[in-house]
Design a protein around this motif. Sequence first.
Motif, PDB file in Angstrom:
ATOM      1  N   ALA A   1       0.841  -1.206   0.000  1.00 15.68           N
ATOM      2  CA  ALA A   1       0.000   0.000   0.000  1.00 15.68           C
ATOM      3  C   ALA A   1       0.878   1.259   0.000  1.00 15.68           C
ATOM      4  O   ALA A   1       0.536   2.258  -0.650  1.00 15.68           O
ATOM      5  CB  ALA A   1      -0.942  -0.003   1.202  1.00 15.68           C
ATOM      6  N   ALA A   2       1.999   1.208   0.704  1.00 20.02           N
ATOM      7  CA  ALA A   2       2.925   2.348   0.711  1.00 20.02           C
ATOM      8  C   ALA A   2       3.583   2.518  -0.660  1.00 20.02           C
ATOM      9  O   ALA A   2       3.815   3.651  -1.105  1.00 20.02           O
ATOM     10  CB  ALA A   2       3.977   2.172   1.804  1.00 20.02           C
ATOM     11  N   VAL A   3       3.876   1.411  -1.342  1.00 28.44           N
ATOM     12  CA  VAL A   3       4.385   1.508  -2.711  1.00 28.44           C
ATOM     13  C   VAL A   3       3.355   2.228  -3.574  1.00 28.44           C
ATOM     14  O   VAL A   3       3.682   3.174  -4.302  1.00 28.44           O
ATOM     15  CB  VAL A   3       4.716   0.112  -3.292  1.00 28.44           C
ATOM     16  N   GLU A   4       2.100   1.809  -3.479  1.00 29.60           N
ATOM     17  CA  GLU A   4       1.032   2.462  -4.255  1.00 29.60           C
ATOM     18  C   GLU A   4       0.948   3.952  -3.935  1.00 29.60           C
ATOM     19  O   GLU A   4       0.916   4.789  -4.849  1.00 29.60           O
ATOM     20  CB  GLU A   4      -0.308   1.801  -3.956  1.00 29.60           C
ATOM     21  N   ARG A   5       0.922   4.276  -2.662  1.00 23.67           N
ATOM     22  CA  ARG A   5       0.789   5.679  -2.241  1.00 23.67           C
ATOM     23  C   ARG A   5       1.953   6.533  -2.751  1.00 23.67           C
ATOM     24  O   ARG A   5       1.760   7.616  -3.287  1.00 23.67           O
ATOM     25  CB  ARG A   5       0.683   5.743  -0.724  1.00 23.67           C
ATOM     26  N   THR A   6       3.177   6.022  -2.611  1.00 24.87           N
ATOM     27  CA  THR A   6       4.340   6.815  -3.021  1.00 24.87           C
ATOM     28  C   THR A   6       4.419   6.930  -4.544  1.00 24.87           C
ATOM     29  O   THR A   6       4.869   7.960  -5.058  1.00 24.87           O
ATOM     30  CB  THR A   6       5.643   6.248  -2.444  1.00 24.87           C
ATOM     31  N   GLN A   7       3.970   5.906  -5.267  1.00 28.51           N
ATOM     32  CA  GLN A   7       3.932   5.998  -6.729  1.00 28.51           C
ATOM     33  C   GLN A   7       2.884   7.023  -7.165  1.00 28.51           C
ATOM     34  O   GLN A   7       3.158   7.854  -8.037  1.00 28.51           O
ATOM     35  CB  GLN A   7       3.613   4.632  -7.337  1.00 28.51           C
ATOM     36  N   ARG A   8       1.709   6.973  -6.548  1.00 33.37           N
ATOM     37  CA  ARG A   8       0.652   7.948  -6.880  1.00 33.37           C
ATOM     38  C   ARG A   8       1.115   9.372  -6.637  1.00 33.37           C
ATOM     39  O   ARG A   8       0.841  10.269  -7.426  1.00 33.37           O
ATOM     40  CB  ARG A   8      -0.579   7.707  -6.006  1.00 33.37           C
ATOM     41  N   ASP A   9       1.790   9.555  -5.494  1.00 30.33           N
ATOM     42  CA  ASP A   9       2.240  10.891  -5.105  1.00 30.33           C
ATOM     43  C   ASP A   9       3.551  11.294  -5.780  1.00 30.33           C
ATOM     44  O   ASP A   9       4.019  12.415  -5.579  1.00 30.33           O
ATOM     45  CB  ASP A   9       2.420  10.970  -3.588  1.00 30.33           C
ATOM     46  N   LYS A  10       4.147  10.355  -6.537  1.00 28.36           N
ATOM     47  CA  LYS A  10       5.453  10.575  -7.168  1.00 28.36           C
ATOM     48  C   LYS A  10       6.474  10.996  -6.112  1.00 28.36           C
ATOM     49  O   LYS A  10       7.291  11.884  -6.315  1.00 28.36           O
ATOM     50  CB  LYS A  10       5.343  11.572  -8.309  1.00 28.36           C
ATOM     51  N   ASP A  11       6.413  10.313  -4.967  1.00 26.59           N
ATOM     52  CA  ASP A  11       7.229  10.600  -3.788  1.00 26.59           C
ATOM     53  C   ASP A  11       8.456   9.688  -3.781  1.00 26.59           C
ATOM     54  O   ASP A  11       8.417   8.581  -3.243  1.00 26.59           O
ATOM     55  CB  ASP A  11       6.371  10.378  -2.531  1.00 26.59           C
ATOM     56  N   ALA A  12       9.532  10.149  -4.379  1.00 26.30           N
ATOM     57  CA  ALA A  12      10.735   9.329  -4.495  1.00 26.30           C
ATOM     58  C   ALA A  12      11.297   8.946  -3.130  1.00 26.30           C
ATOM     59  O   ALA A  12      11.664   7.784  -2.910  1.00 26.30           O
ATOM     60  CB  ALA A  12      11.792  10.064  -5.319  1.00 26.30           C
ATOM     61  N   GLU A  13      11.367   9.868  -2.205  1.00 25.64           N
ATOM     62  CA  GLU A  13      11.973   9.563  -0.902  1.00 25.64           C
ATOM     63  C   GLU A  13      11.122   8.584  -0.096  1.00 25.64           C
ATOM     64  O   GLU A  13      11.645   7.696   0.567  1.00 25.64           O
ATOM     65  CB  GLU A  13      12.239  10.847  -0.112  1.00 25.64           C
ATOM     66  N   GLY A  14       9.815   8.746  -0.166  1.00 22.96           N
ATOM     67  CA  GLY A  14       8.929   7.801   0.510  1.00 22.96           C
ATOM     68  C   GLY A  14       9.048   6.402  -0.075  1.00 22.96           C
ATOM     69  O   GLY A  14       9.070   5.410   0.652  1.00 22.96           O
TER      70      GLY A  14
END
Length: 139
Positions: free
Chosen positions: A20-33
């Motif tokens: 779920a964190a992979v999904e969230r960080t991909q959606r947000d384009k959050d490289a550090e997350g």
Amino acid sequence: MSSQFAADAAQVEAIVNVVAAVERTQRDKDAEGFLALFHPDALWTTAHGKVLIGFDAIAEFTRKVLPAASWDGQVTYEVVHTQFLRPDVAAVKVRQVYQGAEGVSSEGAPLYVMTREEGEGGRWLLTACQNTQVAADPE
């Protein structure tokens, strides 16, 4: 879920939470997350076959491509199978769908080998990952 090792519900839930964190960080384009989810000695093969060995290589690639990704940010990740290889190692099959304005743009079938850090309550990390783009079904 099938496995030769018994897994308690808390460990399965922890793995689902990482995905779920992979999904969230991909959606947000959050490289550090996204990078925070990786083991320091991880390796990653992208859907297009680029092999990244070690955290530094993964970080360099991710910091370059994720924030600049041209897709609209609509992506879902679903755990479809978890198999514990050892109590601290799990193979996790995921269904990944990128959705464009016209519907499904592309689909991936990642396999994440995840390891759990030592100690009680150790967190699960992405350790050896292979993403595979799903080819269109010929009709």
